[in-house]
Write a protein that holds these residues in place. Structure first.
Motif, PDB file in Angstrom:
ATOM      1  N   PHE A 164      34.556  47.184  31.447  1.00  0.00           N
ATOM      2  CA  PHE A 164      33.328  46.589  31.628  1.00  0.00           C
ATOM      3  C   PHE A 164      33.395  45.340  32.197  1.00  0.00           C
ATOM      4  CE2 PHE A 164      33.508  49.070  27.757  1.00  0.00           C
ATOM      5  CZ  PHE A 164      32.622  50.153  27.906  1.00  0.00           C
ATOM      6  N   LEU A 165      34.446  44.888  32.595  1.00  0.00           N
ATOM      7  CA  LEU A 165      34.763  43.301  33.041  1.00  0.00           C
ATOM      8  C   LEU A 165      34.266  43.403  34.826  1.00  0.00           C
ATOM      9  CD1 LEU A 165      37.817  42.485  31.103  1.00  0.00           C
ATOM     10  CD2 LEU A 165      35.473  42.034  30.368  1.00  0.00           C
ATOM     11  N   LEU A 166      34.176  42.220  35.068  1.00  0.00           N
ATOM     12  CA  LEU A 166      34.169  41.800  36.517  1.00  0.00           C
ATOM     13  C   LEU A 166      35.344  42.140  37.399  1.00  0.00           C
ATOM     14  CD1 LEU A 166      32.289  38.261  36.224  1.00  0.00           C
ATOM     15  CD2 LEU A 166      31.097  40.681  36.757  1.00  0.00           C
ATOM     16  N   LYS A 167      35.286  42.309  38.475  1.00  0.00           N
ATOM     17  CA  LYS A 167      36.618  42.235  39.152  1.00  0.00           C
ATOM     18  C   LYS A 167      37.186  41.088  39.504  1.00  0.00           C
ATOM     19  CE  LYS A 167      38.205  44.056  43.785  1.00  0.00           C
ATOM     20  NZ  LYS A 167      37.712  44.213  45.193  1.00  0.00           N
ATOM     21  N   VAL A 168      38.552  41.055  39.018  1.00  0.00           N
ATOM     22  CA  VAL A 168      39.485  40.133  38.936  1.00  0.00           C
ATOM     23  C   VAL A 168      40.946  40.458  39.459  1.00  0.00           C
ATOM     24  CG1 VAL A 168      40.449  38.262  37.450  1.00  0.00           C
ATOM     25  CG2 VAL A 168      38.132  39.010  37.023  1.00  0.00           C
ATOM     26  N   VAL A 169      41.456  39.670  40.298  1.00  0.00           N
ATOM     27  CA  VAL A 169      42.793  40.006  40.733  1.00  0.00           C
ATOM     28  C   VAL A 169      43.736  38.796  39.964  1.00  0.00           C
ATOM     29  CG1 VAL A 169      42.412  41.597  42.757  1.00  0.00           C
ATOM     30  CG2 VAL A 169      42.256  38.949  43.204  1.00  0.00           C
ATOM     31  N   ARG A 170      44.831  39.010  39.755  1.00  0.00           N
ATOM     32  CA  ARG A 170      45.499  37.908  39.223  1.00  0.00           C
ATOM     33  C   ARG A 170      46.916  37.717  39.989  1.00  0.00           C
ATOM     34  NH1 ARG A 170      42.732  37.616  34.696  1.00  0.00           N
ATOM     35  NH2 ARG A 170      42.014  39.230  33.827  1.00  0.00           N
ATOM     36  N   ILE A 171      47.185  36.484  39.756  1.00  0.00           N
ATOM     37  CA  ILE A 171      48.596  36.026  40.315  1.00  0.00           C
ATOM     38  C   ILE A 171      49.344  35.127  39.278  1.00  0.00           C
ATOM     39  CG2 ILE A 171      47.630  35.674  42.721  1.00  0.00           C
ATOM     40  CD1 ILE A 171      47.009  32.614  42.267  1.00  0.00           C
ATOM     41  N   PRO A 172      50.639  35.058  39.381  1.00  0.00           N
ATOM     42  CA  PRO A 172      51.482  34.356  38.482  1.00  0.00           C
ATOM     43  C   PRO A 172      51.249  32.666  38.643  1.00  0.00           C
ATOM     44  CG  PRO A 172      52.756  35.488  39.848  1.00  0.00           C
ATOM     45  CD  PRO A 172      51.339  35.755  40.553  1.00  0.00           C
ATOM     46  N   VAL A 173      51.368  32.129  37.606  1.00  0.00           N
ATOM     47  CA  VAL A 173      51.274  30.718  37.597  1.00  0.00           C
ATOM     48  C   VAL A 173      52.351  29.982  38.716  1.00  0.00           C
ATOM     49  CG1 VAL A 173      50.153  30.095  35.585  1.00  0.00           C
ATOM     50  CG2 VAL A 173      52.514  30.152  35.679  1.00  0.00           C
TER      51      VAL A 173
END
Length: 424
Positions: free
Chosen positions: A168-177
């Motif tokens: 149900f969440l917004l579209k998010v793409v993740r990157i490492p710190v």
């Protein structure tokens, strides 16, 4: 008839956060607090080694802040902030502009950390919508945490909180710190994301990821990522809810960066734990995008308790205390004491990694344990039994004490951690 104790009364009607009540033990009843100490109903004292989730940085029942609150409630207790304004909110905006990064220009009020992030994300999405653009993607760090409302939760990357809601969440793409040894790869991944998606905002905890276990990352690397996002006109949102107001050694973690965020979110230590209040600040450029002859292009987002006069009074006093000679001296002392303790325990056989920045100390134990598992609970109770409140994040024990903690109290925290290292 004997009066029931607080634990028994608590169990009747209360549902506590972050608790599996079928497995959990009774909650510890606290009846009063002063300085760095908490007291239970039997009179036992506990050193608040984490400033009650990094909020009461000037100590519990701080008399200076109590005085400001008392005076304010006798003058103006509450008034809605739509169509009306008041001196405490105006004065707080003026005071914040003196210490926030220089690109910040406007203050929007909310009532807690999650809603500060929620407002920031909505600002970013509407910023492009008002310009006729549809940008639907957020960028965030792996293992970040930004709160429990849906936008904030979308930006967060901890499945222990998000699991049931992933669909149900917004579209998010993740990157490492970014770290010193992976910056090239992280920048490359970010470039690809920016090229392949319609990105609206990059949401991040600057320098320290709190709920992830007080994990640190590179200021130089974060600077580079912000710079790259700004080349693509992607808005950068700094979640300073945990790091703000002196915890990393500067007023804000963003003060360590050359490239300043477009939006900054503040709460927790903002009011020193005295009142629920939060702020989403932004640059003039963002504010200007909402100015229009078309009413619907305004930011139609509101909270009943926005800019609560009592919260503003507490925040104003907290800012006065933040850089006072007394608090500055204590902040410096804690930072040096953390470094000294780290040197003593960093090579302990049970220490996997130890790190410190400002008044934040984190120790990763060489022990496998679940974030909310039984072994972690044993460690939590071990500290409580010895009169120290620390709340391990899985196998990470962290210390983030009130600035006013005494030398003796801080040493007891260190001694208790050392005992735990020799026990578990």
């Amino acid at each position: 008839m004997k009066e029931e104790n607080l634990s028994s009364r608590d169990k009747k009607f209360l549902w506590h956060p972050l608790t599996q009540h079928k497995l959990g033990k009774p909650q510890l009843p606290i009846t009063r607090a002063k300085g760095a100490l908490l007291f239970d109903e039997e009179g036992k004292e506990y050193i608040d080694g984490i400033a009650s989730w990094y909020t009461v940085m000037y100590g519990h029942a701080n008399e200076t802040i109590i005085s400001a609150l008392t005076q304010q409630m006798q003058t103006l207790d509450f008034v809605m902030f739509s169509g009306l304004t008041h001196e405490p909110a105006i004065a707080l905006s003026e005071k914040l502009m003196e210490i926030l990064p220089s690109n910040q220009a406007k203050i929007f009020f909310n009532d807690n950390g999650s809603t500060a992030i929620e407002a920031a994300i909505k600002m970013a999405l509407q910023y492009f919508h008002n310009n006729g653009e549809k940008r639907d993607t957020l960028i965030a760090f792996e293992d970040g945490f930004h709160g429990d409302t849906f936008g904030a939760m979308s930006a967060s990357g901890l499945s222990s909180y998000n699991g049931p809601f992933e669909d149900f969440l917004l579209k998010v793409v993740r990157i490492p710190v970014p770290q010193e040894d992976n910056l090239k790869e992280v920048k490359s991944k970010l470039s690809q994301i920016l090229d392949e998606n319609e990105c609206a905002a990059f949401v991040f905890e600057p320098l320290v990821q709190g709920a992830a276990g007080m994990k640190f990352h590179s200021a130089k690397g974060l600077d580079a990522l912000i710079g790259l996002c700004q080349e693509y006109e992607v808005l950068c949102i700094a979640d300073e809810i945990m790091t703000g107001f002196g915890k990393t050694g500067k007023n804000f973690a963003s003060d360590n960066l050359m490239n300043k965020p477009d939006i900054i979110c503040l709460s927790k230590a903002l009011t020193a734990g005295m009142f629920p209040l939060s702020i989403t600040s932004c640059s003039q450029k963002i504010y200007n995008r909402f100015l229009s002859d078309e009413v619907h292009k305004g930011f139609f987002h509101a909270h009943t308790y926005s800019a609560h006069p009592l919260g503003c009074a507490a925040a104003l006093t907290g800012i006065e205390l933040l850089n006072s000679p007394e608090i500055s001296e204590r902040r410096d002392y804690i930072a040096k004491a953390h470094c000294s303790f780290l040197d003593k325990i960093k090579n302990h056989v049970k220490v996997k990694e130890a790190r410190t920045i400002g008044v934040i100390l984190a120790i990763d134990l060489q022990i496998e344990m679940e974030r909310y598992g039984s072994l972690r609970d044993e460690l939590y109770n071990f500290f409580l039994q010895r009169g120290v409140l620390l709340r391990p994040l899985g196998n990470t024990v962290y210390v983030l004490p009130p600035y006013i903690i005494s030398n003796k109290e801080l040493q007891k925290v260190y001694d208790t951690i050392t005992e735990a290292l020799n026990t578990f």
